[in-house]
Write an enzyme that holds these catalytic residues in place. Sequence first.
Site, PDB file in Angstrom:
ATOM      1  N   SER A  31       2.126   7.572   3.790  1.00  0.00           N
ATOM      2  CA  SER A  31       2.392   6.420   2.905  1.00  0.00           C
ATOM      3  C   SER A  31       3.506   6.703   1.903  1.00  0.00           C
ATOM      4  O   SER A  31       3.411   7.640   1.124  1.00  0.00           O
ATOM      5  CB  SER A  31       1.148   6.080   2.077  1.00  0.00           C
ATOM      6  OG  SER A  31       0.061   5.802   2.893  1.00  0.00           O
ATOM      7  N   HIS A  62       3.958   1.755   5.663  1.00  0.00           N
ATOM      8  CA  HIS A  62       4.009   2.534   6.902  1.00  0.00           C
ATOM      9  C   HIS A  62       4.908   1.766   7.857  1.00  0.00           C
ATOM     10  O   HIS A  62       4.510   0.751   8.401  1.00  0.00           O
ATOM     11  CB  HIS A  62       2.625   2.634   7.533  1.00  0.00           C
ATOM     12  CG  HIS A  62       1.679   3.494   6.754  1.00  0.00           C
ATOM     13  ND1 HIS A  62       1.476   4.810   7.044  1.00  0.00           N
ATOM     14  CD2 HIS A  62       0.895   3.222   5.696  1.00  0.00           C
ATOM     15  CE1 HIS A  62       0.591   5.309   6.203  1.00  0.00           C
ATOM     16  NE2 HIS A  62       0.222   4.374   5.378  1.00  0.00           N
ATOM     17  N   HIS A  84      -4.213   4.147  11.394  1.00  0.00           N
ATOM     18  CA  HIS A  84      -5.423   4.750  10.829  1.00  0.00           C
ATOM     19  C   HIS A  84      -6.676   4.169  11.481  1.00  0.00           C
ATOM     20  O   HIS A  84      -6.671   3.034  11.952  1.00  0.00           O
ATOM     21  CB  HIS A  84      -5.488   4.475   9.323  1.00  0.00           C
ATOM     22  CG  HIS A  84      -4.292   4.950   8.570  1.00  0.00           C
ATOM     23  ND1 HIS A  84      -3.116   4.236   8.534  1.00  0.00           N
ATOM     24  CD2 HIS A  84      -4.083   6.069   7.833  1.00  0.00           C
ATOM     25  CE1 HIS A  84      -2.233   4.904   7.803  1.00  0.00           C
ATOM     26  NE2 HIS A  84      -2.795   6.010   7.362  1.00  0.00           N
ATOM     27  N   TYR A  86      -9.189   3.178   9.835  1.00  0.00           N
ATOM     28  CA  TYR A  86      -9.664   2.033   9.035  1.00  0.00           C
ATOM     29  C   TYR A  86      -8.978   0.722   9.394  1.00  0.00           C
ATOM     30  O   TYR A  86      -9.437  -0.350   9.016  1.00  0.00           O
ATOM     31  CB  TYR A  86      -9.531   2.305   7.517  1.00  0.00           C
ATOM     32  CG  TYR A  86      -8.124   2.512   6.998  1.00  0.00           C
ATOM     33  CD1 TYR A  86      -7.201   1.468   6.925  1.00  0.00           C
ATOM     34  CD2 TYR A  86      -7.710   3.757   6.570  1.00  0.00           C
ATOM     35  CE1 TYR A  86      -5.920   1.661   6.464  1.00  0.00           C
ATOM     36  CE2 TYR A  86      -6.427   3.969   6.092  1.00  0.00           C
ATOM     37  CZ  TYR A  86      -5.543   2.914   6.044  1.00  0.00           C
ATOM     38  OH  TYR A  86      -4.269   3.119   5.587  1.00  0.00           O
ATOM     39  N   GLU A  87      -7.872   0.802  10.140  1.00  0.00           N
ATOM     40  CA  GLU A  87      -7.218  -0.435  10.594  1.00  0.00           C
ATOM     41  C   GLU A  87      -7.954  -1.041  11.782  1.00  0.00           C
ATOM     42  O   GLU A  87      -7.599  -2.124  12.239  1.00  0.00           O
ATOM     43  CB  GLU A  87      -5.767  -0.149  10.993  1.00  0.00           C
ATOM     44  CG  GLU A  87      -4.887   0.263   9.831  1.00  0.00           C
ATOM     45  CD  GLU A  87      -3.506   0.693  10.289  1.00  0.00           C
ATOM     46  OE1 GLU A  87      -2.712  -0.161  10.704  1.00  0.00           O
ATOM     47  OE2 GLU A  87      -3.217   1.907  10.256  1.00  0.00           O
ATOM     48  N   ALA A 114      -0.458  11.092   1.902  1.00  0.00           N
ATOM     49  CA  ALA A 114      -0.759  10.822   0.503  1.00  0.00           C
ATOM     50  C   ALA A 114      -2.236  11.152   0.313  1.00  0.00           C
ATOM     51  O   ALA A 114      -3.056  10.818   1.173  1.00  0.00           O
ATOM     52  CB  ALA A 114      -0.505   9.351   0.206  1.00  0.00           C
ATOM     53  N   MET A 218      -7.300   9.749   4.063  1.00  0.00           N
ATOM     54  CA  MET A 218      -7.838   8.949   5.173  1.00  0.00           C
ATOM     55  C   MET A 218      -7.081   9.174   6.488  1.00  0.00           C
ATOM     56  O   MET A 218      -7.132   8.335   7.388  1.00  0.00           O
ATOM     57  CB  MET A 218      -7.782   7.463   4.809  1.00  0.00           C
ATOM     58  CG  MET A 218      -8.489   7.121   3.509  1.00  0.00           C
ATOM     59  SD  MET A 218      -8.228   5.401   3.047  1.00  0.00           S
ATOM     60  CE  MET A 218      -8.899   5.396   1.370  1.00  0.00           C
ATOM     61  N   SER A 219      -6.379  10.299   6.603  1.00  0.00           N
ATOM     62  CA  SER A 219      -5.582  10.503   7.823  1.00  0.00           C
ATOM     63  C   SER A 219      -5.558  11.967   8.208  1.00  0.00           C
ATOM     64  O   SER A 219      -6.430  12.739   7.810  1.00  0.00           O
ATOM     65  CB  SER A 219      -4.152   9.997   7.582  1.00  0.00           C
ATOM     66  OG  SER A 219      -3.478  10.828   6.659  1.00  0.00           O
ATOM     67  N   ASN A 242      -2.383  10.387  -6.608  1.00  0.00           N
ATOM     68  CA  ASN A 242      -3.261   9.881  -7.682  1.00  0.00           C
ATOM     69  C   ASN A 242      -4.359  10.909  -7.894  1.00  0.00           C
ATOM     70  O   ASN A 242      -4.626  11.731  -7.008  1.00  0.00           O
ATOM     71  CB  ASN A 242      -3.882   8.530  -7.258  1.00  0.00           C
ATOM     72  CG  ASN A 242      -4.645   8.643  -5.954  1.00  0.00           C
ATOM     73  OD1 ASN A 242      -4.046   8.639  -4.869  1.00  0.00           O
ATOM     74  ND2 ASN A 242      -5.950   8.781  -6.043  1.00  0.00           N
ATOM     75  N   HIS A 254      -3.541   1.077  -3.864  1.00  0.00           N
ATOM     76  CA  HIS A 254      -2.558   1.439  -2.836  1.00  0.00           C
ATOM     77  C   HIS A 254      -1.145   1.405  -3.435  1.00  0.00           C
ATOM     78  O   HIS A 254      -0.276   2.172  -3.026  1.00  0.00           O
ATOM     79  CB  HIS A 254      -2.680   0.476  -1.649  1.00  0.00           C
ATOM     80  CG  HIS A 254      -1.789   0.825  -0.495  1.00  0.00           C
ATOM     81  ND1 HIS A 254      -1.879   2.030   0.176  1.00  0.00           N
ATOM     82  CD2 HIS A 254      -0.780   0.137   0.104  1.00  0.00           C
ATOM     83  CE1 HIS A 254      -0.963   2.063   1.133  1.00  0.00           C
ATOM     84  NE2 HIS A 254      -0.284   0.934   1.107  1.00  0.00           N
TER      85      HIS A 254
HETATM   86  N1  HPA Z   1      -8.612   8.725  -1.644  1.00  0.00           N
HETATM   87  C1  HPA Z   1      -8.454   8.589  -0.312  1.00  0.00           C
HETATM   88  N2  HPA Z   1      -7.264   8.486   0.273  1.00  0.00           N
HETATM   89  C2  HPA Z   1      -6.190   8.525  -0.518  1.00  0.00           C
HETATM   90  C3  HPA Z   1      -6.280   8.651  -1.905  1.00  0.00           C
HETATM   91  C4  HPA Z   1      -7.556   8.762  -2.504  1.00  0.00           C
HETATM   92  O1  HPA Z   1      -7.720   8.887  -3.725  1.00  0.00           O
HETATM   93  N3  HPA Z   1      -4.999   8.652  -2.389  1.00  0.00           N
HETATM   94  C5  HPA Z   1      -4.179   8.537  -1.311  1.00  0.00           C
HETATM   95  N4  HPA Z   1      -4.888   8.457  -0.177  1.00  0.00           N
END
Ligand code: HPA
Length: 287
Positions: A31, A62, A84, A86-87, A114, A218-219, A242, A254
């Site tokens: 990302s 993406h 992903h 989750y998609e 990320a 998540m990847s 973050n 996001h």
């Molecule tokens: N959690 C899960 N996936 C992420 C995060 C997060 O805080 N930041 C970027 N991808």
Amino acid sequence: MTYFDQVTEAAAFLRAELGPLTPRIGIVLGSGLGAVADAIPAPTIVPYAQIPHFPQSTVEGHSGRIVAGLLNGVPVVILQGRVHFYEGYSPRQVTFPMRVLGALGLRAVVLTNAAGGIAENYQIGQLVALRDHINLMGFNPLAGPNEPRFGFQPGSGLRFIDMTEAYSKRLRALAREAAAAEGFPLEEGVYLAVSGPSFETPAEIRAFRALGATLVGMSTVPETIVARHMGIEVLGISCVTNLAAGLGLKPLSHEEVCETGRQVEHRIARLFERLIPSIAAPLAGAK
Ligand code: HPA
């Protein structure tokens, strides 16, 4: 048509698009981390939509294309954007692009992502090399009948694969040296993968910290597993976009993830311009 045949067809299509370029190294950009691709002069660009059977990314940030060419003189293939779980994609679809890279004969991949920072000393924007991972996505992409034809490298394609050194020590050392030469430290961390798409709760983050995780995302983990199945060396680089849930002052979004990615992507580009030639040196001439 079998999954293996789909991978073979996609790889044959890409090989034709790449012409004389025979990359041995791949890069997957997470990302907001697309800038490395801009460092390739006169690249060959292939949108995922043109490649047979290739899944399409539905997430903003993406972009969904392959960029191939010479990065600081080294032939590379870059996946700009990933799909992903989750998609709504199946584990096999999520790892389809990595299978295609294996079929192209790649020997090493650099997977970027990320991630939320769990370790207390992490700063937003810092880069962390993965030392290991914890798979809490709820699936393993190798489940189902084993396909030994994915053993593109000697000794790979096995039913049960060793994950003791999922993330190559050799590549981590090279990444640390390249980061030091660029003037920033590169810590090592443990990436815990969740399926998403909701971010975590603060209680989950406390639990993940107790489990030994320093990053959450998540990847990457499904890609690492299938890369190892194919005998491909893996380097994982997280950008702490973050602080994980409950550790910062603001709600997670996001937008923040992508914004931090944009601030750091040029640093990643410089890192890779230095790192990729050092990864490539011992692979040169490899068939
Ligand atoms: N959690 C899960 N996936 C992420 C995060 C997060 O805080 N930041 C970027 N991808």
